[in-house]
Design an enzyme around this catalytic site. Structure first.
Site, PDB file in Angstrom:
ATOM      1  CG  ASP A   1      -1.916  -1.087   1.266  1.00 42.98           C
ATOM      2  OD1 ASP A   1      -2.378  -1.470   0.181  1.00 42.98           O
ATOM      3  OD2 ASP A   1      -2.259  -1.572   2.355  1.00 42.98           O
TER       4      ASP A   1
ATOM      5  CG  ASP B   1     -11.908  -1.879  -0.548  1.00 45.88           C
ATOM      6  OD1 ASP B   1     -11.097  -2.820  -0.618  1.00 45.88           O
ATOM      7  OD2 ASP B   1     -11.629  -0.717  -0.903  1.00 45.88           O
TER       8      ASP B   1
END
Length: 256
Positions: free
Chosen positions: A12, A131
């Site tokens: 990330d 998500d």
């Protein structure tokens, strides 16, 4: 023969640095993405996923320069996501050296974009990132909802139905992150992982919540995922990729 299950370290990246948070918040610096990617390449990771976590929120494009540097050092498949909104964004990332491109927020606003991208570049290049957060209460049939913008905006979309729709439009893979588990280190949400994996014919990558090697194996054995993705356990040196592969093999999972 069973297909080998993949282990995918995830980077990330926020403003050019690898970071790791808990439930998408409380961010901690983990280093330079190119150095980290090179380390995982040397350790024998099957793939690397690079997500520019600032891109969708700030509306800026993924750092092509970082992708180019990474692709020059890494000789395993590289999936890149974050702020991918147009066919040109995908072309730019593939030209920079990405093997696959992950689409998240843009797929929700314009599902046909996924179909267009798959037609243009081939399903094998197109990953749809989901998500999901559990929204059902105790005693209710389990239900998970899609969230966008780094987990900040609910959409009202059912995660399992949405994943089926994405497969129908031509997505080659689903990258499924449980927002309830992200960074918590107590295992994947096996319920949503299994529900989506069992509903689809394309690979599902389980993400969000790995704290130990057993969690990786559970994602495959109980979650029915085709691949498992983790960040913190690798970035901060708790485990190496070879240790993860050895453990999974000891549980009877075919690894490369």
């Amino acid at each position: 023969m069973a297909l080998a299950k993949r282990i995918i370290p995830c980077l990330d990246v926020d403003n050019g640095r690898v970071v790791k948070g808990v439930k998408f918040e409380n961010i901690r610096d983990a280093g330079d993405p190119v150095e980290i990617a090179r380390r995982y390449n040397e350790q024998g990771a099957d793939e690397i996923t690079f997500l520019d976590i600032t891109a969708s929120v700030d509306g800026r494009d993924t750092t092509l320069h970082t992708v180019e540097r990474m692709a020059s050092q890494v000789f395993i498949p590289l999936t890149v996501g974050g702020g991918v909104r147009t066919v040109q964004d995908i072309r730019n990332l593939l030209n920079a050296g990405a093997d696959k491109v992950s689409i998240n927020t843009a797929a929700v606003f314009n599902p046909e974009f996924v179909g267009e991208a798959a037609d243009r570049f081939g399903s094998q290049c197109i990953v749809v990132a989901i998500d999901a957060k559990k929204v059902s209460g105790p005693g209710e049939a389990p239900r998970w909802e899609i969230f966008t913008h780094g987990g900040r905006k609910p959409t009202g979309l059912d995660a399992v139905e949405w994943a089926k729709k994405m497969e129908g439009l031509g997505a080659g893979e689903i990258l499924l992150t449980s927002m309830d588990q992200d960074g918590m280190k107590n295992g994947f949400d096996l319920g949503v992982t299994r529900a989506i994996s069992d509903a689809l014919g394309i690979p599902v990558i389980a993400s969000g919540g790995v704290g130990n090697l057993q969690h990786l194996a559970d994602g495959i054995l109980e979650g029915h995922a085709s691949a498992v993705l983790a960040a913190s356990i690798f970035h901060f040196g708790e485990y190496t990729v070879p240790e993860a592969k050895a453990y999974m093999a000891s549980r009877g999972i075919v690894v490369r």
